[in-house]
Design an enzyme around this catalytic site. Structure first.
Site, PDB file in Angstrom:
ATOM      1  N   GLU A  48      39.263  33.807  36.325  1.00  0.00           N
ATOM      2  CA  GLU A  48      40.324  34.426  35.520  1.00  0.00           C
ATOM      3  C   GLU A  48      41.289  33.348  35.029  1.00  0.00           C
ATOM      4  O   GLU A  48      41.411  32.282  35.654  1.00  0.00           O
ATOM      5  CB  GLU A  48      41.066  35.447  36.400  1.00  0.00           C
ATOM      6  N   GLU A 196      40.562  47.333  35.950  1.00  0.00           N
ATOM      7  CA  GLU A 196      41.550  48.088  36.742  1.00  0.00           C
ATOM      8  C   GLU A 196      42.387  48.991  35.836  1.00  0.00           C
ATOM      9  O   GLU A 196      43.625  48.917  35.819  1.00  0.00           O
ATOM     10  CB  GLU A 196      42.399  47.145  37.611  1.00  0.00           C
ATOM     11  N   GLU A 319      35.049  42.705  41.891  1.00  0.00           N
ATOM     12  CA  GLU A 319      36.068  41.888  42.581  1.00  0.00           C
ATOM     13  C   GLU A 319      35.994  42.196  44.066  1.00  0.00           C
ATOM     14  O   GLU A 319      36.145  43.364  44.473  1.00  0.00           O
ATOM     15  CB  GLU A 319      37.475  42.167  42.045  1.00  0.00           C
ATOM     16  N   GLN A 368      38.073  34.457  43.872  1.00  0.00           N
ATOM     17  CA  GLN A 368      37.565  33.975  42.609  1.00  0.00           C
ATOM     18  C   GLN A 368      36.890  32.630  42.832  1.00  0.00           C
ATOM     19  O   GLN A 368      36.978  32.077  43.918  1.00  0.00           O
ATOM     20  CB  GLN A 368      38.691  33.869  41.608  1.00  0.00           C
TER      21      GLN A 368
HETATM   22  O1  AHR Z   1      41.737  38.696  41.392  1.00  0.00           O
HETATM   23  C1  AHR Z   1      43.109  38.827  41.215  1.00  0.00           C
HETATM   24  C2  AHR Z   1      43.501  40.176  40.606  1.00  0.00           C
HETATM   25  O2  AHR Z   1      43.168  41.204  41.485  1.00  0.00           O
HETATM   26  C3  AHR Z   1      42.797  40.553  39.341  1.00  0.00           C
HETATM   27  O3  AHR Z   1      43.382  40.004  38.218  1.00  0.00           O
HETATM   28  C4  AHR Z   1      42.916  42.039  39.321  1.00  0.00           C
HETATM   29  O4  AHR Z   1      41.856  42.663  38.651  1.00  0.00           O
HETATM   30  C5  AHR Z   1      42.986  42.402  40.789  1.00  0.00           C
HETATM   31  O5  AHR Z   1      44.012  43.271  41.063  1.00  0.00           O
END
Ligand code: AHR
Length: 515
Positions: A48, A196, A319, A368
């Protein structure tokens, strides 16, 4: 030796009190006839525009002294290729619903800046955009997974992005792509329709999102008619089963390639605890939250089965991972945390859950990839380290696209303060060359696990293995000691008349290879 000592043999080993179990867990094989293939995309990653994930992580710019290809660090590319990274999700996360892709194409000096409203209020110069990301995926040999902007974007904008990336003929967007230096379309398969949507993606209700999804999905054309365009719905927040039910009930299966699920292992959102300095209680609570994935996947699958008995729609856990307080002294909006043996155990156990649910879970993305949350890679200027989680991903890459071998066993319990968790986690598969791989995790922080596996049923004669373990559960790889935790060759197991006998030390992960 006294009887009590025969039952419990306690000894001290490298700073840890290890309790030797007398009980043996027998692992046997269930019927493999209809076992699914473990989709390699379960081993996917996520990058991200957040903290030092892209800028200062993947992307250092082509004028950097750090060796790079078009601005992307060569050491990161090489490390991810080692993992056989199958796919990479981008540009968010919450960032995705603020991202206007046209800001990130064309001459870099002409690109507008934006402010990253979710992550630290940093100014984003859009120097890493669509071409940079899709070319990076080509370099990695990974499928790109683009998250479209539904929250603050438009249907036209997302439809244009699909045309820009995927249309081979003459069109306004392919002309623009060619003008920007890329003739051949990238043919991106995986497209997220928002992220989300129940939260940072627009605070929508499930019913409202269904309407948005159907509209966006309609105008995202599969230009190449490959049938390969997979539209992915923004999925539930952990155990929000109503979200999955509403989506499955109201979106026709032929418009729905995948339904997302997000679940982070968090002790308590108000008090997440330190990534390195933690107690056994905090370890237990993290694992309790992580192992909830089994229940989540089972229950979301049951809902999906009601509307899609043929399992056409994939569950995409786009995620997952551990979320702690940021490392002291770092920007709270950058979500930078260290990675210890706790994370290795968490990763191994979670991947076992995904493997064992391969009939429905066909993609997952660890949150991530670089410098954010449960990262596989951490960087500090020119230095790069591989975390314990990286090593788990590497040990487990053998399961990618292999046929699941369902296992059956009664897990011993890991008890802490009158709460219990299953202490043993396992999954197995057979690859295209006939090699069998069994991954085993001992979740217990103190007791080792004695295991017996019947090899005859698997037709195995020779076994080798690797283990990830360390003297202290809080151990990690640092920039000063980057190889403290690394897989080593597994020793000390016995094969007796077709039975493999093995002891798994506390908080350790093993992958066996049999042929
Ligand atoms: O991974 C960090 C954040 O966690 C992401 O941007 C979001 O989709 C989730 O709440």
């Amino acid at each position: 030796m006294k009887k009590a000592l025969l039952i419990l043999f306690i000894f001290t080993f490298c700073n840890q009190t290890i309790v030797a179990q007398k009980e043996t867990t027998v692992v046997s094989i269930k019927n493999t006839a209809n076992a699914p293939t473990i989709n390699k995309n379960i081993y996917g990653h996520f990058a991200e525009h957040l903290g030092r994930s892209i800028y200062g992580g993947f992307f250092v710019g082509d004028t950097s002294k750090i060796p790079n290809t078009n601005g992307v660090r060569n050491d990161i590319v090489a490390a991810l290729k080692e993992l056989k990274i199958p796919n990479l999700r981008w540009p968010g996360g919450c960032f995705a619903d603020t991202y206007h892709w046209k800001d990130g194409i064309g001459p870099k000096e002409n690109r507008p800046t934006i402010v990253n409203q979710w992550w630290g209020g940093t100014t984003e110069d859009n120097s890493f955009g669509t071409h940079d990301f899709l070319n990076l995926c080509e370099l990695l040999g990974a499928e790109p997974y683009l998250s479209g902007n539904v929250g603050s974007g438009t249907v036209q904008e997302l439809a244009d992005w699909v045309q820009y990336a995927n249309f081979g003929g003459k069109s306004p967007m392919s002309d623009l792509r060619i003008k920007n230096g890329r003739t051949e379309p990238w043919k991106v398969k995986f497209w997220g329709i928002g992220n989300e949507a129940w939260g940072c993606g627009g605070n929508m209700t499930a019913d409202y999102y269904v309407g948005e999804y159907r509209k966006y999905a309609t105008f995202m054309s599969d230009w190449e008619n490959t049938g390969g365009l997979t539209r992915i719905a923004s999925g539930s927040n952990s155990a929000d089963y109503n979200w999955t039910e509403t989506l499955m009930k109201n979106i026709p299966v032929n418009m729905l390639g995948g339904v997302g699920v997000h679940h982070y292992a968090v002790i308590d959102w108000a008090k997440k605890g330190d990534g390195v300095d933690y107690t056994e209680n905090q370890y237990f609570q993290t694992m309790k939250s992580a192992l909830k994935m089994e229940e989540l996947v089972t229950k979301h699958s049951a809902i999906m089965d009601k509307y899609d008995a043929d399992k056409k729609v994939a569950m995409i856990v786009d995620e997952w991972g551990a979320w702690y307080e940021v490392e002291k002294g770092t920007n709270p909006g950058f979500l930078y945390q260290q990675n210890t043996m706790r994370d290795a155990v968490l990763a191994g156990a979670t991947l076992n859950i995904f493997n064992n649910h391969a009939d429905r879970v066909r993609m997952a993305n660890l949150a991530q990839c670089v410098n954010v949350l449960q990262a596989v890679i951490l960087t500090d200027k020119a230095k790069m380290i591989l975390t314990p989680t990286y090593h788990i991903m590497k040990m487990y890459r053998v399961h990618q696209d292999a046929q699941l071998i369902p296992l059956s066993f009664n897990s011993p319990s890991y008890t802490y303060n009158n709460e219990t968790l299953p202490a043993l986690s396992a999954s197995a598969s057979k690859d295209k060359n006939g090699l069998i791989h069994i991954s085993l995790v001992n979740v217990d922080a103190k007791k080792d696990q004695k295991i017996e596996i019947n090899l005859k049923e698997l037709g195995i004669k020779n076994v080798t293995g690797s283990i990830l373990t360390s003297p202290k559960i809080q151990d990690y790889n640092s920039f000063d000691n980057p190889t403290k935790i690394q897989p080593t060759v597994l020793k000390g197991f016995k094969i007796k008349t077709n039975t493999l006998e093995l002891i798994i030390p506390p908080f350790s992960v093993i992958t066996l290879e049999g042929k």
